[in-house]
Design a protein around this motif. Structure first.
Motif, mmCIF file in Angstrom:
data_model
loop_
_atom_site.group_PDB
_atom_site.id
_atom_site.type_symbol
_atom_site.label_atom_id
_atom_site.label_comp_id
_atom_site.label_asym_id
_atom_site.label_seq_id
_atom_site.Cartn_x
_atom_site.Cartn_y
_atom_site.Cartn_z
ATOM 1 N N TRP A 1 0.837 -1.204 0.000
ATOM 2 C CA TRP A 1 0.000 0.000 0.000
ATOM 3 C C TRP A 1 0.872 1.254 0.000
ATOM 4 O O TRP A 1 0.618 2.191 -0.763
ATOM 5 N N ASP A 2 1.868 1.262 0.863
ATOM 6 C CA ASP A 2 2.704 2.446 0.990
ATOM 7 C C ASP A 2 3.469 2.716 -0.305
ATOM 8 O O ASP A 2 3.590 3.871 -0.738
ATOM 9 N N ALA A 3 3.955 1.646 -0.932
ATOM 10 C CA ALA A 3 4.695 1.808 -2.191
ATOM 11 C C ALA A 3 3.793 2.325 -3.304
ATOM 12 O O ALA A 3 4.189 3.215 -4.084
ATOM 13 N N GLU A 4 2.583 1.805 -3.393
ATOM 14 C CA GLU A 4 1.655 2.247 -4.439
ATOM 15 C C GLU A 4 1.231 3.690 -4.229
ATOM 16 O O GLU A 4 1.087 4.454 -5.188
ATOM 17 N N LEU A 5 1.029 4.086 -2.975
ATOM 18 C CA LEU A 5 0.649 5.469 -2.684
ATOM 19 C C LEU A 5 1.821 6.428 -2.830
ATOM 20 O O LEU A 5 1.626 7.637 -2.785
ATOM 21 N N SER A 6 3.025 5.892 -2.993
ATOM 22 C CA SER A 6 4.170 6.732 -3.306
ATOM 23 C C SER A 6 4.188 7.125 -4.785
ATOM 24 O O SER A 6 4.841 8.100 -5.166
ATOM 25 N N LYS A 7 3.456 6.357 -5.607
ATOM 26 C CA LYS A 7 3.402 6.624 -7.045
ATOM 27 C C LYS A 7 2.334 7.657 -7.389
ATOM 28 O O LYS A 7 2.539 8.503 -8.263
ATOM 29 N N THR A 8 1.185 7.565 -6.729
ATOM 30 C CA THR A 8 0.078 8.484 -6.987
ATOM 31 C C THR A 8 -0.594 8.823 -5.664
ATOM 32 O O THR A 8 -0.543 8.038 -4.710
ATOM 33 N N GLU A 9 -1.231 9.970 -5.618
ATOM 34 C CA GLU A 9 -1.863 10.406 -4.369
ATOM 35 C C GLU A 9 -3.010 9.493 -3.967
ATOM 36 O O GLU A 9 -3.249 9.249 -2.782
ATOM 37 N N TRP A 10 -3.744 8.985 -4.951
ATOM 38 C CA TRP A 10 -4.877 8.089 -4.714
ATOM 39 C C TRP A 10 -4.615 6.760 -5.397
ATOM 40 O O TRP A 10 -3.739 6.654 -6.260
ATOM 41 N N PHE A 11 -5.377 5.746 -5.044
ATOM 42 C CA PHE A 11 -5.051 4.398 -5.509
ATOM 43 C C PHE A 11 -5.182 4.220 -7.015
ATOM 44 O O PHE A 11 -4.387 3.506 -7.626
ATOM 45 N N ALA A 12 -6.158 4.837 -7.637
ATOM 46 C CA ALA A 12 -6.332 4.665 -9.083
ATOM 47 C C ALA A 12 -5.533 5.664 -9.901
ATOM 48 O O ALA A 12 -5.400 5.504 -11.110
ATOM 49 N N GLY A 13 -5.015 6.715 -9.264
ATOM 50 C CA GLY A 13 -4.310 7.758 -9.995
ATOM 51 C C GLY A 13 -4.346 9.060 -9.231
ATOM 52 O O GLY A 13 -4.528 9.077 -8.007
ATOM 53 N N PRO A 14 -4.237 10.196 -9.915
ATOM 54 C CA PRO A 14 -4.191 11.487 -9.223
ATOM 55 C C PRO A 14 -5.539 11.956 -8.673
ATOM 56 O O PRO A 14 -5.573 12.858 -7.840
ATOM 57 N N ALA A 15 -6.635 11.353 -9.134
ATOM 58 C CA ALA A 15 -7.968 11.788 -8.699
ATOM 59 C C ALA A 15 -8.574 10.800 -7.699
ATOM 60 O O ALA A 15 -8.405 9.581 -7.814
ATOM 61 N N PHE A 16 -9.275 11.329 -6.728
ATOM 62 C CA PHE A 16 -10.005 10.520 -5.749
ATOM 63 C C PHE A 16 -11.136 9.769 -6.449
ATOM 64 O O PHE A 16 -11.877 10.352 -7.246
ATOM 65 N N ALA B 1 -0.274 6.750 6.239
ATOM 66 C CA ALA B 1 -0.731 7.742 7.220
ATOM 67 C C ALA B 1 -1.276 8.984 6.525
ATOM 68 O O ALA B 1 -2.316 9.533 6.937
ATOM 69 N N ALA B 2 -0.607 9.430 5.472
ATOM 70 C CA ALA B 2 -1.074 10.610 4.739
ATOM 71 C C ALA B 2 -2.408 10.344 4.064
ATOM 72 O O ALA B 2 -3.292 11.222 4.035
ATOM 73 N N PHE B 3 -2.581 9.146 3.508
ATOM 74 C CA PHE B 3 -3.862 8.774 2.900
ATOM 75 C C PHE B 3 -4.980 8.832 3.935
ATOM 76 O O PHE B 3 -6.059 9.391 3.686
ATOM 77 N N LEU B 4 -4.735 8.263 5.103
ATOM 78 C CA LEU B 4 -5.759 8.268 6.154
ATOM 79 C C LEU B 4 -6.092 9.696 6.590
ATOM 80 O O LEU B 4 -7.268 10.024 6.825
ATOM 81 N N GLU B 5 -5.094 10.531 6.685
ATOM 82 C CA GLU B 5 -5.350 11.929 7.040
ATOM 83 C C GLU B 5 -6.214 12.612 5.983
ATOM 84 O O GLU B 5 -7.127 13.379 6.310
ATOM 85 N N ARG B 6 -5.929 12.336 4.716
ATOM 86 C CA ARG B 6 -6.701 12.966 3.635
ATOM 87 C C ARG B 6 -8.160 12.523 3.653
ATOM 88 O O ARG B 6 -9.062 13.356 3.514
ATOM 89 N N ILE B 7 -8.387 11.222 3.807
ATOM 90 C CA ILE B 7 -9.785 10.774 3.749
ATOM 91 C C ILE B 7 -10.553 11.232 4.983
ATOM 92 O O ILE B 7 -11.733 11.606 4.879
ATOM 93 N N HIS B 8 -9.903 11.234 6.133
ATOM 94 C CA HIS B 8 -10.601 11.632 7.354
ATOM 95 C C HIS B 8 -10.940 13.116 7.368
ATOM 96 O O HIS B 8 -11.834 13.550 8.106
ATOM 97 N N ALA B 9 -10.254 13.888 6.553
ATOM 98 C CA ALA B 9 -10.523 15.329 6.472
ATOM 99 C C ALA B 9 -11.622 15.669 5.468
ATOM 100 O O ALA B 9 -12.090 16.815 5.449
ATOM 101 N N ARG B 10 -12.049 14.709 4.656
ATOM 102 C CA ARG B 10 -13.052 15.003 3.636
ATOM 103 C C ARG B 10 -14.414 15.287 4.287
ATOM 104 O O ARG B 10 -14.870 14.517 5.148
ATOM 105 N N PRO B 11 -15.087 16.364 3.882
ATOM 106 C CA PRO B 11 -16.393 16.683 4.473
ATOM 107 C C PRO B 11 -17.398 15.547 4.354
ATOM 108 O O PRO B 11 -18.173 15.297 5.297
ATOM 109 N N ALA B 12 -17.418 14.849 3.225
ATOM 110 C CA ALA B 12 -18.373 13.752 3.043
ATOM 111 C C ALA B 12 -18.074 12.605 4.010
ATOM 112 O O ALA B 12 -19.001 11.942 4.495
ATOM 113 N N TYR B 13 -16.809 12.358 4.275
ATOM 114 C CA TYR B 13 -16.438 11.324 5.247
ATOM 115 C C TYR B 13 -16.977 11.702 6.630
ATOM 116 O O TYR B 13 -17.559 10.861 7.336
ATOM 117 N N ARG B 14 -16.780 12.957 7.011
ATOM 118 C CA ARG B 14 -17.249 13.410 8.329
ATOM 119 C C ARG B 14 -18.770 13.364 8.425
ATOM 120 O O ARG B 14 -19.324 12.982 9.459
#
Length: 221
Positions: A153-168, A195-208
């Motif tokens: 997971w960490d290696a793949e998220l080092s390539k792109t910000e999100w799992f499928a690419g640059p967009a959520f 850790a950065a991925f988790l911070e990003r998703i937890h900050a999303r208004p829709a997640y909250r």
């Protein structure tokens, strides 16, 4: 209107989150786990024979399995949102991660949960033996498998910000539960990109907002 049959601290939180991201109206029917067994209550069997969550109803349709539900909502209500265009490399990655989340990723996490809980559930006279066996199973198989996945997971998220690419996308919603569970059970949050991925998703208004609708959720920390 979609009704989400929602179990506390479960994978159905992802369904609420997706609906919030898309702005699709829905209702929540909550169910609580048995405090001793942590299993879903029998009332869920009235909705689906397996009695598990997530389950949604949409008119006369009843759908179970998180991945199938996510695909249905995206296809029916998404209007092209949260999914990469067909035919490209990002769409292929999207499909992969959408299915990996409930396939390869969850197996070692479930084994970790089982072997961690097993000694406390064993009869008193056998508890020491069961604890030894569970510890060996974790050290010899489960923990190395988890480490491999977390490193991946960490290696793949080092390539792109999100799992499928640059967009959520909805693939990130699907992957949220393995990463959150991995952070809780296997120190996945020690990996910087995880850790950065988790911070990003937890900050999303829709997640909250989904947390507000779904109630307490131990993994949103």
């Amino acid at each position: 209107m979609i009704v989400v049959h929602h179990l506390n601290n479960s994978r159905s939180q992802r369904v609420l989150w997706l609906l919030e991201e898309l702005g699709v109206p829905y209702e929540v029917k909550r169910y609580e786990r048995d405090a001793a067994t942590m299993l879903a209550p029998p009332e869920l069997r009235a909705i689906h024979p397996l009695g598990k969550s997530p389950v949604i109803t949409d008119g006369d349709k009843v759908l179970a399995e998180t991945g199938a539900i996510i695909e249905y909502i995206i296809d029916t209500y998404g209007q092209g949102r949260l999914i990469p265009p067909a035919g490209g490399a990002e769409r292929l990655r999207y499909t992969y991660w959408l299915h990996y989340a409930e396939g390869s990723a969850m197996t070692p996490l479930l084994l970790k949960l089982v072997f961690t809980a097993l000694p406390a559930r064993a009869p008193g006279l056998l508890r020491g033996l069961v604890k030894t066996i569970a510890a060996k199973a974790q050290a010899g198989f489960v923990d190395p498998q988890l480490k491999s996945h977390i490193d991946y997971w960490d290696a793949e998220l080092s390539k792109t910000e999100w799992f499928a690419g640059p967009a959520f996308t909805a693939a990130d919603i699907m992957m949220s539960f393995p990463l959150e569970a991995g952070a809780a059970r296997a120190s996945a949050a020690s990996r910087p990109k995880v850790a950065a991925f988790l911070e990003r998703i937890h900050a999303r208004p829709a997640y909250r907002k989904a947390l507000e609708r779904g109630g307490p959720y131990n993994y949103a920390t």
